[in-house]
Scaffold this active site. Sequence first.
Site, PDB file in Angstrom:
ATOM      1  CE  LYS A 189     -30.612  45.338  54.208  1.00 42.03           C
ATOM      2  NZ  LYS A 189     -29.302  45.767  54.764  1.00 42.03           N
ATOM      3  CD  GLU A 263     -34.971  35.982  66.209  1.00 42.31           C
ATOM      4  OE1 GLU A 263     -35.167  36.771  67.173  1.00 42.31           O
ATOM      5  OE2 GLU A 263     -33.858  35.685  65.771  1.00 42.31           O
ATOM      6  CB  CYS A 297     -33.059  38.981  69.757  1.00 40.54           C
ATOM      7  SG  CYS A 297     -32.460  37.746  68.640  1.00 40.54           S
ATOM      8  CD  GLU A 394     -34.136  43.826  71.861  1.00 37.39           C
ATOM      9  OE1 GLU A 394     -34.552  44.493  70.911  1.00 37.39           O
ATOM     10  OE2 GLU A 394     -33.835  42.617  71.785  1.00 37.39           O
TER      11      GLU A 394
HETATM   12  P1  ADP Z   1     -31.157  46.261  64.377  1.00 37.61           P
HETATM   13  O1  ADP Z   1     -31.772  47.089  65.432  1.00 37.61           O
HETATM   14  O2  ADP Z   1     -30.897  44.857  64.745  1.00 37.61           O
HETATM   15  O3  ADP Z   1     -30.088  46.933  63.595  1.00 37.61           O
HETATM   16  P2  ADP Z   1     -32.943  46.791  62.202  1.00 37.61           P
HETATM   17  O4  ADP Z   1     -34.343  46.305  62.247  1.00 37.61           O
HETATM   18  O5  ADP Z   1     -32.691  48.234  62.185  1.00 37.61           O
HETATM   19  O6  ADP Z   1     -32.295  46.001  63.376  1.00 37.61           O
HETATM   20  O7  ADP Z   1     -32.191  46.162  60.963  1.00 37.61           O
HETATM   21  C1  ADP Z   1     -32.232  44.795  60.633  1.00 37.61           C
HETATM   22  C2  ADP Z   1     -32.106  44.652  59.131  1.00 37.61           C
HETATM   23  O8  ADP Z   1     -33.228  45.260  58.514  1.00 37.61           O
HETATM   24  C3  ADP Z   1     -30.877  45.334  58.530  1.00 37.61           C
HETATM   25  O9  ADP Z   1     -30.373  44.517  57.499  1.00 37.61           O
HETATM   26  C4  ADP Z   1     -31.449  46.625  58.000  1.00 37.61           C
HETATM   27  O10 ADP Z   1     -30.701  47.176  56.934  1.00 37.61           O
HETATM   28  C5  ADP Z   1     -32.804  46.151  57.505  1.00 37.61           C
HETATM   29  N1  ADP Z   1     -33.811  47.228  57.369  1.00 37.61           N
HETATM   30  C6  ADP Z   1     -33.862  48.417  58.023  1.00 37.61           C
HETATM   31  N2  ADP Z   1     -34.941  49.130  57.634  1.00 37.61           N
HETATM   32  C7  ADP Z   1     -35.622  48.366  56.729  1.00 37.61           C
HETATM   33  C8  ADP Z   1     -36.811  48.530  55.972  1.00 37.61           C
HETATM   34  N3  ADP Z   1     -37.545  49.641  56.060  1.00 37.61           N
HETATM   35  N4  ADP Z   1     -37.197  47.523  55.151  1.00 37.61           N
HETATM   36  C9  ADP Z   1     -36.469  46.400  55.045  1.00 37.61           C
HETATM   37  N5  ADP Z   1     -35.324  46.185  55.728  1.00 37.61           N
HETATM   38  C10 ADP Z   1     -34.885  47.136  56.558  1.00 37.61           C
END
Ligand code: ADP
Length: 484
Positions: A189, A263, A297, A394
């Site tokens: 995803k 990560e 990161c 961050e």
């Molecule tokens: P960033 O701050 O780098 O956007 P996120 O952690 O918000 O990082 O998102 C990283 C990935 O995790 C994206 O693909 C996002 O859609 C997905 N994501 C966000 N919330 C969830 C969740 N509750 N469970 C699984 N994946 C998630």
Amino acid sequence: MPKETTLSWTYSPAPESKDQTFLKERYDLFINGKFTKPESKKYFHSFNPADETPLAQVARASEKDVDAAVKSAASAYNKVWSKLEGKERGKYLFRIARMIQERAKELAVLESMDSGKPIRESRDFDVPAAANHFFYYAGWADKLEYAFPNRKVESLGVVGQIIPWNFPLLMAAWKIAPALATGNTVVLKPAESTSLSALKLAEIIKDCDLPPGVVNIITGFGDTGEYLVKHPLVKKIAFTGSTEIGKHIQKLCAGTDKKLSLELGGKAAHIILEDASINEAIEGIINGIFFNQGEVCCAGSRLLVQENKAEEVITKLKARIEKLIVGDPLDKNTDIGAINSKMQFDKIQNYIGIAKQEGLEVHQSSCTLPAKGFYVRPTLLLNAAQTNRVVQEEIFGPVLTLQTFRSIEEAIELANNIPYGLSAGIWSSKGSRIFNLSSKLKAGVIWANSYNKFDPSSPFGGYKESGFGREGGLHGLRSYVNLK
Ligand code: ADP
């Protein structure tokens, strides 16, 4: 001695043409080797952060779609992929790598349009590094017995992989290549704001005749990711993203037999010792925090300078920042492109506001910014203290804090006294000092007299709230296998 002169050029615009990449109006889910409409019929837009225009519509996967993707990956695992010899798996990976190379220009232009990163970065780093990961792991596919001598190596089954928006294609390659090399099948995803290059990768995978279901790519938001994490047939989750979501996923996986690698965030310290070559260090610092808008990161977002060199470093940093070119990501001269989303842009501005409230001196370049799009001037925060929020948290933007230290012990204390531990940089002309410091820094990756150097054969990963598990290299194979 010749007098020091400040040469300054203005560059004429040199943008890459958008025509080099073909975009469909709508992208469906890639399930079982076919592009498939989402069950809910829902789509969302992916925007170009450089000018806020919509690029294409992307399907929003529901729980049913995620289930279909996981089941197709399970069937491909049981019927085809787990039975294939490593040598044959390697050929597919090799083919994907070659096809990425052939379509490199198209992928680079698309990546810059969808993510906002400068074309120089996507052309010279993201896309070649993505191909190199497939090449590298193609080589391991038939040599797993040498990777883990005297052990029986077993693949896991279906792995769920969730990636962020800062290196969309490269992160997909980091995740997919070792998983396939070790005999697993994949449901990936991508991040909601940068799904397009992963969908192009799906086209490549289709063109490579990879057996249907071996790689499935489902697009959507956090709920789509969460369905994937919770699916009972998924044997492992590999996640790259924020520490907050990483912790949430860790809770969801607790009490299940799913393997997990995370990560997460970082707040890397760059340490300049008094014996360092200052000019070289300045280039490394600039590269480490500004060249990818700081949206990395492992970005070197905290600069620690030995006190007697602080004045020289600040003067030279300010002069170099002033010369950085901020603007159109597709322009080959651009150093700092667009911030990936409005949300991220607001977050960075908020942190700059916090720095002002905390009494830090905020220095920004005086460049003019494009009228539309999400752009932030390179920013230096002076007089920072360890307790400041901008030092501890961050920011994920082109913002660098600067602190000074007197002794090496103090530098180690400042570098380690944060919740993260992903990476660090040391600048010194003395090898013994570098070895001494690097053995005491709590960071997964430490660069010496260089920064942000990546190679598929080197492992990458963090300590503390930066996560666990390693990606890349021989170590990157470990979390995709069971050893007996
Ligand atoms: P960033 O701050 O780098 O956007 P996120 O952690 O918000 O990082 O998102 C990283 C990935 O995790 C994206 O693909 C996002 O859609 C997905 N994501 C966000 N919330 C969830 C969740 N509750 N469970 C699984 N994946 C998630």
